[in-house]
Motif scaffolding. Structure first.
Motif, PDB file in Angstrom:
ATOM      1  N   HIS A 154      66.877  31.891  60.158  1.00 26.27           N
ATOM      2  CA  HIS A 154      65.414  31.980  60.173  1.00 26.27           C
ATOM      3  C   HIS A 154      65.009  33.295  60.818  1.00 26.27           C
ATOM      4  O   HIS A 154      65.260  33.521  62.013  1.00 26.27           O
ATOM      5  CB  HIS A 154      64.830  30.796  60.943  1.00 26.27           C
ATOM      6  CG  HIS A 154      63.337  30.848  61.111  1.00 26.27           C
ATOM      7  ND1 HIS A 154      62.463  30.948  60.050  1.00 26.27           N
ATOM      8  CD2 HIS A 154      62.561  30.825  62.243  1.00 26.27           C
ATOM      9  CE1 HIS A 154      61.224  30.966  60.497  1.00 26.27           C
ATOM     10  NE2 HIS A 154      61.251  30.904  61.821  1.00 26.27           N
ATOM     11  N   GLU A 208      66.790  30.423  49.634  1.00 28.57           N
ATOM     12  CA  GLU A 208      66.302  31.588  50.364  1.00 28.57           C
ATOM     13  C   GLU A 208      64.798  31.671  50.128  1.00 28.57           C
ATOM     14  O   GLU A 208      64.330  31.878  49.004  1.00 28.57           O
ATOM     15  CB  GLU A 208      66.998  32.871  49.899  1.00 28.57           C
ATOM     16  CG  GLU A 208      66.743  34.046  50.821  1.00 28.57           C
ATOM     17  CD  GLU A 208      68.006  34.854  51.110  1.00 28.57           C
ATOM     18  OE1 GLU A 208      68.162  35.317  52.250  1.00 28.57           O
ATOM     19  OE2 GLU A 208      68.821  35.012  50.190  1.00 28.57           O
ATOM     20  N   ARG A 209      64.040  31.446  51.208  1.00 30.58           N
ATOM     21  CA  ARG A 209      62.582  31.512  51.171  1.00 30.58           C
ATOM     22  C   ARG A 209      62.160  32.777  51.891  1.00 30.58           C
ATOM     23  O   ARG A 209      62.484  32.980  53.075  1.00 30.58           O
ATOM     24  CB  ARG A 209      61.989  30.282  51.857  1.00 30.58           C
ATOM     25  CG  ARG A 209      60.462  30.237  51.885  1.00 30.58           C
ATOM     26  CD  ARG A 209      59.881  30.065  50.494  1.00 30.58           C
ATOM     27  NE  ARG A 209      58.454  29.712  50.571  1.00 30.58           N
ATOM     28  CZ  ARG A 209      57.638  29.711  49.526  1.00 30.58           C
ATOM     29  NH1 ARG A 209      58.108  30.041  48.317  1.00 30.58           N
ATOM     30  NH2 ARG A 209      56.367  29.383  49.662  1.00 30.58           N
ATOM     31  N   ALA A 223      57.671  27.591  57.514  1.00 36.08           N
ATOM     32  CA  ALA A 223      58.128  28.812  56.848  1.00 36.08           C
ATOM     33  C   ALA A 223      58.855  28.520  55.547  1.00 36.08           C
ATOM     34  O   ALA A 223      58.707  29.246  54.562  1.00 36.08           O
ATOM     35  CB  ALA A 223      59.037  29.600  57.788  1.00 36.08           C
ATOM     36  N   PHE A 224      59.625  27.441  55.531  1.00 35.76           N
ATOM     37  CA  PHE A 224      60.477  27.156  54.382  1.00 35.76           C
ATOM     38  C   PHE A 224      59.801  26.280  53.334  1.00 35.76           C
ATOM     39  O   PHE A 224      59.979  26.479  52.130  1.00 35.76           O
ATOM     40  CB  PHE A 224      61.769  26.469  54.861  1.00 35.76           C
ATOM     41  CG  PHE A 224      62.720  26.133  53.746  1.00 35.76           C
ATOM     42  CD1 PHE A 224      63.568  27.101  53.222  1.00 35.76           C
ATOM     43  CD2 PHE A 224      62.750  24.857  53.203  1.00 35.76           C
ATOM     44  CE1 PHE A 224      64.430  26.800  52.187  1.00 35.76           C
ATOM     45  CE2 PHE A 224      63.614  24.548  52.165  1.00 35.76           C
ATOM     46  CZ  PHE A 224      64.451  25.522  51.652  1.00 35.76           C
ATOM     47  N   THR A 231      64.031  32.924  55.328  1.00 37.86           N
ATOM     48  CA  THR A 231      64.539  31.693  55.911  1.00 37.86           C
ATOM     49  C   THR A 231      65.508  31.108  54.892  1.00 37.86           C
ATOM     50  O   THR A 231      65.103  30.793  53.768  1.00 37.86           O
ATOM     51  CB  THR A 231      63.417  30.686  56.213  1.00 37.86           C
ATOM     52  OG1 THR A 231      62.557  31.236  57.223  1.00 37.86           O
ATOM     53  CG2 THR A 231      63.986  29.364  56.706  1.00 37.86           C
ATOM     54  N   LEU A 257      71.314  27.252  58.944  1.00 38.11           N
ATOM     55  CA  LEU A 257      69.988  27.866  58.934  1.00 38.11           C
ATOM     56  C   LEU A 257      70.057  29.311  59.398  1.00 38.11           C
ATOM     57  O   LEU A 257      70.720  29.624  60.387  1.00 38.11           O
ATOM     58  CB  LEU A 257      69.051  27.087  59.868  1.00 38.11           C
ATOM     59  CG  LEU A 257      67.705  27.761  60.204  1.00 38.11           C
ATOM     60  CD1 LEU A 257      66.795  27.762  58.974  1.00 38.11           C
ATOM     61  CD2 LEU A 257      67.042  27.073  61.388  1.00 38.11           C
ATOM     62  N   ARG A 303      59.471  35.708  53.301  1.00 35.26           N
ATOM     63  CA  ARG A 303      58.132  35.868  53.874  1.00 35.26           C
ATOM     64  C   ARG A 303      58.008  37.260  54.465  1.00 35.26           C
ATOM     65  O   ARG A 303      58.988  38.023  54.525  1.00 35.26           O
ATOM     66  CB  ARG A 303      57.885  34.809  54.965  1.00 35.26           C
ATOM     67  CG  ARG A 303      57.756  33.389  54.456  1.00 35.26           C
ATOM     68  CD  ARG A 303      57.908  32.366  55.573  1.00 35.26           C
ATOM     69  NE  ARG A 303      57.009  32.572  56.691  1.00 35.26           N
ATOM     70  CZ  ARG A 303      55.856  31.915  56.859  1.00 35.26           C
ATOM     71  NH1 ARG A 303      55.465  31.036  55.953  1.00 35.26           N
ATOM     72  NH2 ARG A 303      55.106  32.137  57.908  1.00 35.26           N
ATOM     73  N   GLN A 339      63.293  42.599  62.919  1.00 36.36           N
ATOM     74  CA  GLN A 339      63.399  41.152  62.751  1.00 36.36           C
ATOM     75  C   GLN A 339      64.520  40.633  63.647  1.00 36.36           C
ATOM     76  O   GLN A 339      65.488  41.336  63.911  1.00 36.36           O
ATOM     77  CB  GLN A 339      63.710  40.790  61.292  1.00 36.36           C
ATOM     78  CG  GLN A 339      62.657  41.201  60.292  1.00 36.36           C
ATOM     79  CD  GLN A 339      63.126  41.022  58.853  1.00 36.36           C
ATOM     80  OE1 GLN A 339      64.238  40.550  58.599  1.00 36.36           O
ATOM     81  NE2 GLN A 339      62.292  41.406  57.898  1.00 36.36           N
ATOM     82  N   LEU A 380      67.056  37.166  63.941  1.00 44.99           N
ATOM     83  CA  LEU A 380      67.549  36.076  63.106  1.00 44.99           C
ATOM     84  C   LEU A 380      68.020  34.925  63.987  1.00 44.99           C
ATOM     85  O   LEU A 380      68.949  35.077  64.784  1.00 44.99           O
ATOM     86  CB  LEU A 380      68.702  36.573  62.228  1.00 44.99           C
ATOM     87  CG  LEU A 380      68.401  37.834  61.410  1.00 44.99           C
ATOM     88  CD1 LEU A 380      69.671  38.376  60.786  1.00 44.99           C
ATOM     89  CD2 LEU A 380      67.352  37.557  60.349  1.00 44.99           C
ATOM     90  N   ARG A 399      70.922  27.112  69.051  1.00 42.86           N
ATOM     91  CA  ARG A 399      70.457  28.309  68.344  1.00 42.86           C
ATOM     92  C   ARG A 399      71.044  29.573  68.968  1.00 42.86           C
ATOM     93  O   ARG A 399      71.218  29.650  70.179  1.00 42.86           O
ATOM     94  CB  ARG A 399      68.928  28.411  68.401  1.00 42.86           C
ATOM     95  CG  ARG A 399      68.187  27.283  67.742  1.00 42.86           C
ATOM     96  CD  ARG A 399      66.696  27.353  68.077  1.00 42.86           C
ATOM     97  NE  ARG A 399      66.265  26.231  68.905  1.00 42.86           N
ATOM     98  CZ  ARG A 399      65.145  26.207  69.609  1.00 42.86           C
ATOM     99  NH1 ARG A 399      64.347  27.259  69.600  1.00 42.86           N
ATOM    100  NH2 ARG A 399      64.832  25.138  70.319  1.00 42.86           N
ATOM    101  N   VAL A 425      60.029  26.236  61.435  1.00 39.59           N
ATOM    102  CA  VAL A 425      60.916  26.502  60.302  1.00 39.59           C
ATOM    103  C   VAL A 425      60.458  25.732  59.063  1.00 39.59           C
ATOM    104  O   VAL A 425      60.487  26.255  57.941  1.00 39.59           O
ATOM    105  CB  VAL A 425      62.378  26.154  60.666  1.00 39.59           C
ATOM    106  CG1 VAL A 425      63.292  26.346  59.465  1.00 39.59           C
ATOM    107  CG2 VAL A 425      62.857  27.008  61.827  1.00 39.59           C
TER     108      VAL A 425
END
Length: 411
Positions: free
Chosen positions: A228, A206-207, A253-254, A214, A226, A209, A187, A189, A267, A250
């Motif tokens: 992600h 905190e979501r 996703a969230f 995210t 953020l 997946r 992953q 980030l 970013r 995002v």
């Protein structure tokens, strides 16, 4: 053998600098070896958002660091966690556990400036910068000799204890011959400042997946911090997205719990990699922070765990005849074992379980989310971990920690 300092700390990042302050507070002669020159912030003090557990806030207040922050921290009064495709969610409220908040959100750069201010007030410490650890030299049984390279060339420093606080790719750990286990979560980030249509209400989200979490952390400036996560194979394509396309990704996703996402700042991208040293001590040497263990950021455990490493070590050194003695280092290992093992298991288990797309796991995760939401004892256990109370907690982490360092802060 004669020594220059009681303790030499290699690395002036989050944990190394905090340890230097904790040792200075109790009058221990310390050398802090920093790679960056005066006036330059270490790379770790960037725009990342740090989630400080309550125990961490207590300790940094006692060390005078929280008072030195120029920007107001964000308060975490609620924690909301859920997973896409699973039933149930977890909502922890600090008020239900007799607390005003679980912790605080601080931008790493702001934290670095506050640490720098406090380090400028050291009374028992010497800062060697810019200087790099080159390896060990013959030091005898009573001290460790380290080779340090600086603008004048190479020289030798001697200390009764050497502390490796030089990050996940620790040169000190390598020089000690301590192996490390590495796990790449595949992953990447993406970290940024995010503004939403609604002002943050002190809830940390905190979501989860398949690609990872995210997270939205409520900052003190009215924005969210953020984090992600995306699959490593998608990272290059995501990095090329313009702001509008990135926000749309995002938001998808969230979800919409925090309202519509309006804008995103600069970013940065970081790999999600777990690095765990197989040992944390060696003769007259100890590893702390990311040099000892680097965690997946899920649950925001990394710096909080590393700070407890540093504070436990400082607590044992206070009043000790020999900070590098075998008995002191054994006591350190014993005291840190429960907190370290439980936090490593929690972080790794959560990262693996929540990103596993296997269909058979979904009902198990849903049942776990529903159980935590319904069982107060499970909520209390999670809340205690979120606030940094695992194992034998250092005295400075407790709410009754002395704050005598606060009066030394110059604002």
């Amino acid at each position: 053998m004669q020594h220059d300092h009681e303790v030499a700390i290699i690395g002036g990042g989050l944990v190394g600098a905090s340890l230097a302050l904790a040792l200075d507070r109790v009058g221990v002669s310390t050398a802090l070896v920093e790679a960056t020159p005066q006036g330059v912030m270490p790379p770790v003090f960037d725009q990342r958002n740090l989630s400080f557990a309550e125990a961490t806030v207590n300790a940094l207040t006692a060390l005078g660091v929280m008072q030195a922050l120029k920007a107001r921290p964000g308060s975490i009064r609620r924690i909301h966690a859920s997973r896409a495709g699973d039933f149930g969610s977890v909502l922890l409220d600090a008020a239900d556990h007799g607390r005003e908040c679980f912790g605080a959100v601080v931008v790493a750069r702001d934290f670095g400036k506050a640490l720098e201010l406090r380090l400028s007030q050291l009374r028992h410490g010497v800062r060697h910068r810019p200087a790099r650890f080159l390896g060990f030299a013959e030091g005898g049984d009573a001290c460790r000799a380290i080779r340090v390279g600086d603008e004048a060339g190479e020289r030798i420093l001697r200390a009764r204890l050497v502390v490796g606080a030089d990050g996940a790719h620790s040169w000190v750990r390598d020089a000690l011959g301590i192996a490390a286990e590495t796990h790449d979560y595949a992953q990447r980030l993406f970290v940024a400042r995010l503004r939403t249509q609604r002002v943050p209400d002190c809830t940390a989200y905190e979501r989860l997946r398949d690609d990872g979490p995210t997270a939205l952390l409520p900052r003190g400036d009215g924005h969210y911090g953020l984090v992600h996560a995306v699959a490593a194979t998608d990272a290059d394509a995501v990095a090329l997205l313009d702001d509008a396309a990135f926000l749309a990704r995002v938001q998808d996703a969230f979800g919409w719990r925090a309202g519509r996402f309006v804008s995103v700042g600069e970013r940065s991208v970081h790999p999600a990699v777990r690095v765990v040293a197989q040992a944390t001590t060696a003769p007259r040497a100890v590893l702390v922070g990311n040099a000892a263990q680097s965690l997946h950021p899920i649950g925001a455990q990394g710096f909080n765990l590393g700070l407890r490493d540093a504070l436990t070590l400082a607590e044992l050194i206070e009043g000790a005849d020999d900070p590098g003695s075998e008995s002191l280092l054994q006591s350190y290992s014993d005291r840190r074992r429960e907190d370290r093992e439980r936090t490593l298991q929690f972080s790794h288990g959560l990262a693996r379980a929540t990103s596993n797309p296997a269909p058979w796991l979904r009902p198990l995760r849903s049942a776990a989310l529903l159980a935590v939401g319904a069982v107060p004892s499970l909520q209390s256990m999670l809340a205690g971990g979120a606030m940094g109370y695992r194992g034998e907690v250092p005295a400075l982490c407790r709410s009754d920690a002395p704050e005598n360092a606060a009066s030394q802060v110059v604002t």
